[in-house]
Design a protein around this motif. Sequence first.
Motif, PDB file in Angstrom:
ATOM      1  N   GLN A   1       8.019  11.059  -8.812  1.00 49.72           N
ATOM      2  CA  GLN A   1       8.460  10.387  -7.795  1.00 49.72           C
ATOM      3  C   GLN A   1       7.358   9.067  -7.345  1.00 49.72           C
ATOM      4  O   GLN A   1       7.813   7.957  -7.237  1.00 49.72           O
ATOM      5  N   ILE A   2       6.213   9.441  -7.370  1.00 47.41           N
ATOM      6  CA  ILE A   2       5.017   8.530  -7.241  1.00 47.41           C
ATOM      7  C   ILE A   2       5.025   7.704  -8.269  1.00 47.41           C
ATOM      8  O   ILE A   2       4.791   6.450  -8.214  1.00 47.41           O
ATOM      9  N   GLU A   3       5.189   8.037  -9.495  1.00 52.07           N
ATOM     10  CA  GLU A   3       5.159   7.313 -10.839  1.00 52.07           C
ATOM     11  C   GLU A   3       6.317   6.076 -10.725  1.00 52.07           C
ATOM     12  O   GLU A   3       6.071   4.919 -11.026  1.00 52.07           O
ATOM     13  N   GLU A   4       7.317   6.581 -10.295  1.00 50.01           N
ATOM     14  CA  GLU A   4       8.598   5.533 -10.179  1.00 50.01           C
ATOM     15  C   GLU A   4       8.430   4.641  -9.234  1.00 50.01           C
ATOM     16  O   GLU A   4       8.655   3.461  -9.184  1.00 50.01           O
ATOM     17  N   ILE A   5       7.701   5.042  -8.001  1.00 44.82           N
ATOM     18  CA  ILE A   5       7.460   4.252  -6.892  1.00 44.82           C
ATOM     19  C   ILE A   5       6.462   3.140  -7.285  1.00 44.82           C
ATOM     20  O   ILE A   5       6.886   1.884  -7.077  1.00 44.82           O
TER      21      ILE A   5
ATOM     22  N   ILE B   1       1.126  -1.235  -0.051  1.00 43.11           N
ATOM     23  CA  ILE B   1      -0.327   0.071   0.052  1.00 43.11           C
ATOM     24  C   ILE B   1       0.799   1.229  -0.057  1.00 43.11           C
ATOM     25  O   ILE B   1       1.653   1.251   0.770  1.00 43.11           O
ATOM     26  N   LEU B   2       0.607   2.142  -0.929  1.00 47.53           N
ATOM     27  CA  LEU B   2       1.283   3.588  -1.034  1.00 47.53           C
ATOM     28  C   LEU B   2       0.524   4.654  -0.380  1.00 47.53           C
ATOM     29  O   LEU B   2      -0.673   4.660  -0.672  1.00 47.53           O
ATOM     30  N   TYR B   3       1.137   5.076   0.848  1.00 44.78           N
ATOM     31  CA  TYR B   3       0.542   6.187   1.482  1.00 44.78           C
ATOM     32  C   TYR B   3       1.200   7.638   1.069  1.00 44.78           C
ATOM     33  O   TYR B   3       2.307   7.685   0.855  1.00 44.78           O
ATOM     34  N   LEU B   4       0.276   8.333   0.653  1.00 47.16           N
ATOM     35  CA  LEU B   4       0.696   9.906   0.003  1.00 47.16           C
ATOM     36  C   LEU B   4       0.151  10.959   0.952  1.00 47.16           C
ATOM     37  O   LEU B   4      -0.972  11.108   1.066  1.00 47.16           O
ATOM     38  N   HIS B   5       1.147  11.518   1.602  1.00 51.47           N
ATOM     39  CA  HIS B   5       1.017  12.838   2.438  1.00 51.47           C
ATOM     40  C   HIS B   5       0.239  13.968   1.592  1.00 51.47           C
ATOM     41  O   HIS B   5       0.547  13.906   0.351  1.00 51.47           O
ATOM     42  N   GLY B   6       0.040  14.837   2.437  1.00 50.14           N
ATOM     43  CA  GLY B   6      -0.654  16.042   1.880  1.00 50.14           C
ATOM     44  C   GLY B   6       0.483  17.185   1.545  1.00 50.14           C
ATOM     45  O   GLY B   6       1.471  16.995   1.847  1.00 50.14           O
ATOM     46  N   PHE B   7      -0.036  18.277   0.887  1.00 49.14           N
ATOM     47  CA  PHE B   7       0.794  19.395   0.598  1.00 49.14           C
ATOM     48  C   PHE B   7       1.641  19.852   1.815  1.00 49.14           C
ATOM     49  O   PHE B   7       0.926  20.119   2.903  1.00 49.14           O
ATOM     50  N   ALA B   8       3.033  20.164   1.605  1.00 48.23           N
ATOM     51  CA  ALA B   8       3.800  20.662   2.795  1.00 48.23           C
ATOM     52  C   ALA B   8       3.588  19.762   3.858  1.00 48.23           C
ATOM     53  O   ALA B   8       3.758  20.416   5.014  1.00 48.23           O
ATOM     54  N   SER B   9       3.566  18.620   3.718  1.00 43.65           N
ATOM     55  CA  SER B   9       3.550  17.784   4.993  1.00 43.65           C
ATOM     56  C   SER B   9       4.999  16.716   4.545  1.00 43.65           C
ATOM     57  O   SER B   9       5.585  16.919   4.003  1.00 43.65           O
ATOM     58  N   SER B  10       4.790  15.746   5.436  1.00 42.66           N
ATOM     59  CA  SER B  10       5.869  14.714   5.132  1.00 42.66           C
ATOM     60  C   SER B  10       5.522  13.185   5.692  1.00 42.66           C
ATOM     61  O   SER B  10       4.441  13.009   6.007  1.00 42.66           O
ATOM     62  N   ALA B  11       6.509  12.495   5.626  1.00 46.04           N
ATOM     63  CA  ALA B  11       6.145  10.698   5.806  1.00 46.04           C
ATOM     64  C   ALA B  11       6.091  10.733   7.425  1.00 46.04           C
ATOM     65  O   ALA B  11       5.623   9.908   8.037  1.00 46.04           O
ATOM     66  N   ASP B  12       6.556  11.956   8.077  1.00 43.90           N
ATOM     67  CA  ASP B  12       6.245  11.870   9.383  1.00 43.90           C
ATOM     68  C   ASP B  12       4.837  12.415  10.053  1.00 43.90           C
ATOM     69  O   ASP B  12       5.024  12.747  11.122  1.00 43.90           O
TER      70      ASP B  12
ATOM     71  N   LEU C   1       4.303   1.717   2.143  1.00 46.39           N
ATOM     72  CA  LEU C   1       5.351   2.484   1.537  1.00 46.39           C
ATOM     73  C   LEU C   1       4.757   3.835   1.907  1.00 46.39           C
ATOM     74  O   LEU C   1       3.650   4.436   1.451  1.00 46.39           O
ATOM     75  N   ILE C   2       5.514   4.675   2.731  1.00 49.64           N
ATOM     76  CA  ILE C   2       5.579   6.015   2.795  1.00 49.64           C
ATOM     77  C   ILE C   2       6.671   6.745   2.568  1.00 49.64           C
ATOM     78  O   ILE C   2       7.219   7.192   3.627  1.00 49.64           O
ATOM     79  N   PRO C   3       6.480   7.395   1.390  1.00 53.21           N
ATOM     80  CA  PRO C   3       7.807   8.146   0.959  1.00 53.21           C
ATOM     81  C   PRO C   3       7.555   9.642   1.431  1.00 53.21           C
ATOM     82  O   PRO C   3       6.554  10.115   1.665  1.00 53.21           O
ATOM     83  N   ASN C   4       8.639  10.328   1.655  1.00 48.47           N
ATOM     84  CA  ASN C   4       8.593  11.681   1.504  1.00 48.47           C
ATOM     85  C   ASN C   4       8.427  12.399   0.515  1.00 48.47           C
ATOM     86  O   ASN C   4       9.551  12.286  -0.284  1.00 48.47           O
ATOM     87  N   LEU C   5       7.401  12.755   0.043  1.00 47.25           N
ATOM     88  CA  LEU C   5       7.173  13.412  -1.365  1.00 47.25           C
ATOM     89  C   LEU C   5       7.737  14.677  -1.540  1.00 47.25           C
ATOM     90  O   LEU C   5       7.741  15.614  -0.620  1.00 47.25           O
ATOM     91  N   ASP C   6       8.511  14.930  -2.792  1.00 55.25           N
ATOM     92  CA  ASP C   6       9.156  16.502  -3.073  1.00 55.25           C
ATOM     93  C   ASP C   6       8.035  17.365  -2.737  1.00 55.25           C
ATOM     94  O   ASP C   6       6.780  17.181  -3.020  1.00 55.25           O
ATOM     95  N   ASN C   7       8.389  18.558  -2.372  1.00 56.01           N
ATOM     96  CA  ASN C   7       7.593  19.574  -2.303  1.00 56.01           C
ATOM     97  C   ASN C   7       7.106  20.417  -3.665  1.00 56.01           C
ATOM     98  O   ASN C   7       6.158  20.706  -3.697  1.00 56.01           O
ATOM     99  N   ASN C   8       8.031  20.045  -4.645  1.00 54.45           N
ATOM    100  CA  ASN C   8       7.756  20.392  -6.139  1.00 54.45           C
ATOM    101  C   ASN C   8       6.872  19.425  -6.526  1.00 54.45           C
ATOM    102  O   ASN C   8       6.925  18.354  -6.589  1.00 54.45           O
ATOM    103  N   ILE C   9       5.459  19.978  -7.055  1.00 56.33           N
ATOM    104  CA  ILE C   9       4.408  19.360  -7.602  1.00 56.33           C
ATOM    105  C   ILE C   9       4.871  18.210  -8.548  1.00 56.33           C
ATOM    106  O   ILE C   9       4.505  17.136  -8.536  1.00 56.33           O
ATOM    107  N   LYS C  10       5.619  18.620  -9.645  1.00 52.53           N
ATOM    108  CA  LYS C  10       6.008  17.927 -10.709  1.00 52.53           C
ATOM    109  C   LYS C  10       6.937  16.827 -10.198  1.00 52.53           C
ATOM    110  O   LYS C  10       6.830  15.663 -10.730  1.00 52.53           O
TER     111      LYS C  10
END
Length: 190
Positions: free
Chosen positions: A50-54, A4-15, A36-45
């Motif tokens: 990053q999500i596509e690669e995961i 399962i991939l968990y995606l956090h919100g805008f300006a947030s983190s895996a924490d 799977l809980i990645p730290n998503l990049d703050n840059n939207i693109k």
Amino acid sequence: MTKILYLHGFASSADSTKAKVIKSFVKKNTSSTKILIPNLDNNIKRAYQQIEEIIKTESPSSIIGSSLGGFFGIYFAEKYDLLCVNINPAIPPIDMSEYLGENQNYSTGEKFVIDQDQLDWLGLMNKKIKNLKKHKNFMTMVQSGDEVLDYKLAIEYFSGSQIDITFGGDHSFEYFESHIQKIRNFLNMH
């Protein structure tokens, strides 16, 4: 092994609080589920890439997305025919023009810039998921007290999907722990 991939919100983190709650729940209550809980990049693109690669390397069967992570969840669940649980999700058409310029990550304190290129990228994503096609793949959890996003718009967008409405609450989704069993059932976590 279910992933399962968990995606956090805008300006947030895996924490984030919800990420920690889900991680703890999966660790204590499942034997064949990996979260799977990645730290998503703050840059939207870059977050999109990053999500596509995961997804390509890890092949998750489902996504849990919160806020902007929910918007990404919609996009990738539709693209790859995945199950998706959204928590107070941002829905199309998403407009983040108010964030144009410098911002700060609430969780990490890191400063970052949202530019027009990123907003244009969101615009392209908006067009691709304007209308939901695979309603059965979605469970959406909203709280009526969400001060950031209008829960009624999410109910309308996800019409025909499984929707769980809690009256009151807020954008962070109060008492999230008490809703985990519903997520477990929908995603069939073991």
